[in-house]
Structures are given as C-alpha cells and as structure tokens.
Design an enzyme around this catalytic site. Structure first.
Site, PDB file in Angstrom:
ATOM      1  CE  LYS A   1      47.740   1.203 -15.381  1.00  0.00           C
ATOM      2  NZ  LYS A   1      46.423   0.562 -15.637  1.00  0.00           N
TER       3      LYS A   1
ATOM      4  CB  SER B   1      45.003   2.451 -18.494  1.00  0.00           C
ATOM      5  OG  SER B   1      44.829   1.605 -17.371  1.00  0.00           O
TER       6      SER B   1
ATOM      7  CB  SER C   1      43.148  -1.213 -17.980  1.00  0.00           C
ATOM      8  OG  SER C   1      42.303  -0.160 -18.385  1.00  0.00           O
TER       9      SER C   1
END
Length: 504
Positions: free
Chosen positions: A87, A167, A191
């Site tokens: 990420k 996210s 997330s």
C-alpha cells in the site's frame, strides 16, 4: 519504474484483446480463494499492464518496482520469489511513498519500512505500490473509497462500477484480480477488513503492536497497524509471520517478541470442534442476502463441531464519538512528526502545509470532497480531552466490549458479517456504507480482526469477521482457517465489468 496513472495508452498501443482476455482468464483462476502458489513477477507485471492499465483499467496499482523482474532468489526462504504489493502509505526504498496525495508525489525517501525489510529478508519480491483512499481516507467528508489524487479511482474487479472499499482498496482489488500473490494493507478502522470483504479475499488486522508502523504515513498511534491481504488464511499467516516482530523505533511493538510466532503452525489441522462462537446479531444487519449467508456459515461451523451462541450487544454511541476525538488529535501529532522527519525536500513539512497545498491545488485535490478532517485535526490541541476520549473509547471497545462479551458467555471468538455488498462508486456523494459489521470494536481496542469470504450476493462478495482479545492473533487465524475448510458456500469470481444480475 513505471508510474501510474500515466496518460492512457492510445488504443493502437494497448495490449491486444487476446492478451487482455488471457490475463483476465488467468486472474479468474489466481484470484480465487483456493490459489496456493504465486506466478513469476513478469507474469504479474504483464497482467497489471493488461487489466490494470488497460482493459477494465482497475487502477489498483500506482507504481511497479524497477527491479521486480530481477529480484534475487533466496532458496529456502519462506516467501522466496512470491510477489507482494505494498500500500502506498508504506515506505519502500525503490519507490515514492505518496499516501495518494499530490503533495507527496515526489516523496522518494530511499528507505524501507521495517515490515518491508522483513518481507525482503523472507524472500518476497516487492512488486509495486497500490492505490488507496487518499491519506488512508482521513482527509474530508463524502470521500469515495479508492480515490486518490495520484492514483485516480480504484475499481472493484467483481463489478467495476462498484466500490472497492477503503482505504486499502488497491491492495484488495489487486489481490482479487490476481495482480500479485498477496498485498499489504493498513488499517485504522476497517481499512483492511472492508476492502478484503467486498473484494472477496482474506484480510487480517493484527493486534496493534505486532507489526512495526515505523516509516508508515500515520493516522493514529493508538489504532494504526499494517496487515496481510491474500487469497487464503494460510497465505495471510505466511505474510504475517514474516512481518511481525519488535522494532525499537515503534514503542507499541515492545511486547511483539513474545507473540511473533510462525502463524502457519497448526492451521492445516485447526478444528472448530467444541469451540464457542459468539454471533453479534445486532451488528449483522437485516439485509436478507447477508443474513442468509451468515446462517449458512454458522451452520457450516456447527456441522464442524462448533457451539453457536447468540450475543446481544448494543454499541454505545460514545465509543465512536470519542474515537473521532482520538483520531484527530493523534493525526495532527503523527503527521507533523512524520512530515518534519522526511529526507530531501518534500513540498510539505506539516499539517498546515498540507492544508495550504490542497487549497492551492483544489482543482486536482478537492474537486469531489474537502479536507474537513485536516481542519479539525489542526485545531485538536486539548490534551486532557484527548486522553479522556482515548481512555473511554478503549474501555468501551476492549475491556467492556470484546473482553466482556467473550468472558460473559465463555466464548472463543466473536463473528459477524464484515460489511455489506459493494455499493456503486459515486465521487459526488461519496461512500454509502451499508452499516453492517462490528469491526470498530477490534479497531478501537487494537485487537485482532480477520475476515474470510463467506459467499456473495448477486456476484458481490461478503466476508465473515472473526474477532478476539489482545494477542489472540493465532487463535483467530486458526478459527478462520478451520471455517475456510468447513465453508460450503460457492464463492463468486471477478467479472471485470460493470455489475449486472448474477447468472442463474
């Protein structure tokens, strides 16, 4: 390295339709939860080019590593040659770390986060960086999960007009689409688990402090953690084993050495027999398709020998209210320290700088939603109010939440649907969360939370959450693996096109 989103290739320069069809077919095979082995980095990079940059244009991957195809092998290493996406709020030495924001577009720190260094030592190939909800979805109201100024809008491979949730949206969509063997996400509250659920994969949020957060763009010192996202519980456990451990630079990991074990140990033989499974019925919602999948999952576990116990729990609104106070205060402190410590000459050095940058670049950064969280965080300076809020939110989520529920009925784990089906992407109005799930309990308490696919509604995946107390990561993974084997539901496969009713 290859940056994305670059200007889309002219149709004449895109991969031919046959290559795209082949990549999608292979993704269908590798993206299923039964996938056990990884392909070569070159194969994954070709698939990224065919279906992330072209074809359905998932926009799950922001950048690929310049050395991915030439990464050295580590014979005998636990993750030797397995391709992992990271990420893009986690630092890697060979790629910029942007948190999705144009303010950090050139943030090449030249350093690996400790968890990334651990993965490399375990033999993993760091394939690239994934898109995310900008600033890990902590900037403003009415955001659209999976959108960032740097990466654009990530799409859900099961239905490309549906949300990938956030996210860690790019990480979830990439694993589901077969763009890597596995990926790393981060979570403050939902997330990792929400993107994993709606993208039909396994996601694990470990106990806060099991994995170092050093060199990760912060939101909350109390709640932030990185975690694995994969196609099986075993693969998630393999990643966690490599990532976990103490780090002097992150005081939260002081106890990690006593809990960082081989998390794959015992997974293959883990049993549900005699385990007491607590079902959070009020948090399971009333959507008939979701409750039907939950009932089937519970029946599967009962047939495998588990004892199913309904749990009556009502969330105290003060828990969420106080969580908001905590996140805004801790974000201001954490982001100021992080930006001030960056090497080189970044465009921003403080939260004040970020706010000013977004105002100056409002056309690109704030076309769809604002920066209300940044503004509130900037004014969150009352330490006494913060400390009271943290103590209360933790008490309600941990000792009087998960701990009390487990103890009251002598339970081994709590379960609930992780989230509802993916909603339609709407950048104007923002997300439309269905209000299903209880993951905030584990997020605020800092306790482990695993989501495992339990089926789909009209082709849209639904995950089942497993939560337990602090440092009970091994127990949660074993129970999840045992459920995974007992599951009888047919899982959906990505269709790489806009949603339509599932075939009969």
């Amino acid at each position: 390295m290859t940056r994305r989103p670059a200007p889309r290739p002219h149709p004449a320069n895109r991969p031919p339709a046959r290559a795209i069809a082949s990549a999608i077919a292979l993704s269908l095979a590798l993206g299923a939860p039964c996938a056990q082995a990884g392909e070569s980095p070159a194969t994954y990079l070709a698939r990224i080019a065919a279906i992330d940059d072209a074809g359905p244009e998932l926009d799950a991957v922001i950048v690929t590593a310049p050395s991915a195809q030439s990464a050295p092998h580590h014979p005998g290493a636990p993750l030797d040659g397995l391709s992992v996406l990271i990420k893009d709020n986690i630092e890697t030495a060979d790629m910029p770390t942007t948190a999705g924001s144009l303010a950090l577009a050139g943030n090449a720190t030249g350093r690996d986060a400790p968890l990334v260094a651990n993965l490399r030592r375990a033999g993993a190939v760091i394939l690239g960086k994934t898109n995310l909800s900008e600033w890990a979805n902590f900037r403003g109201e009415r955001s659209s999960s999976g959108w960032s100024g740097v990466g654009g809008q990530t799409k859900n491979p099961y239905a490309t007009d549906r949300s990938p949730c956030g996210s860690s949206s790019g990480s979830g969509a990439a694993v589901a689409a077969g763009l890597a063997w596995a990926a790393i996400g981060t979570e403050t509250d939902g997330s990792i688990t929400c993107p994993a659920s709606v993208n039909g994969i396994v996601g694990f949020k470990p106990t806060v402090g099991l994995v170092s957060r050093h060199f990760i763009v912060p939101i909350s010192a109390s709640q932030d953690t990185a975690g694995p996202m994969a196609t099986s519980v075993t693969d998630a456990a393999r990643l966690l084993t490599a990532m976990a451990g103490p780090d002097p630079a992150d005081p939260a990991t002081a106890e990690a050495g006593a809990h960082a074990i081989d998390f794959t140990r015992g997974l293959a033989t883990a049993s549900l027999k005699g385990l007491r499974i607590g079902v959070l019925r009020r948090q399971s919602g009333t959507m008939p398709g979701v409750t039907a999948l939950l009932d089937r999952a519970l029946a599967d576990m009962a047939r495998a020998g588990a004892v199913i116990v309904d749990v009556d729990y009502t969330r105290d609104p003060a828990m969420g209210r106080d969580e908001g106070i905590v996140l805004h205060y801790e974000f201001r402190e954490g982001i100021n320290a992080y930006l001030a410590s960056l090497p080189g000459h970044p465009a921003v050095r403080s939260l004040e700088d970020l706010i000013a940058f977004n105002k100056a670049h409002a056309k690109d950064e704030m076309r769809f939603y604002g920066q209300e969280d940044f503004l509130e965080a900037q004014g969150s300076t009352y330490t006494a109010a913060y400390r009271a809020a943290r103590a209360n939110s933790y008490r309600l989520a941990g000792p009087e939440g998960i701990d009390a529920l487990l103890a009251r009925d002598h339970l081994d784990v709590l379960v609930a649907p992780t989230a509802g089906p993916a909603w339609t992407i709407d950048p104007v109005n923002g997300d439309n969360f269905p209000g299903i799930g209880a993951g905030s309990l584990a997020a605020i308490a800092g306790y482990p939370h695993l989501t495992v696919p339990m089926g789909a509604i009209e082709g849209l995946p639904i995950g089942l959450s497993f939560m337990a107390g602090k440092w009970q990561d091994e127990r949660v993974l074993k129970i999840g693996a045992a459920y995974e084997r007992a599951r009888t539901a047919t899982l959906a496969v990505p269709r790489f096109k806009p949603w339509s009713p599932a075939p009969d």
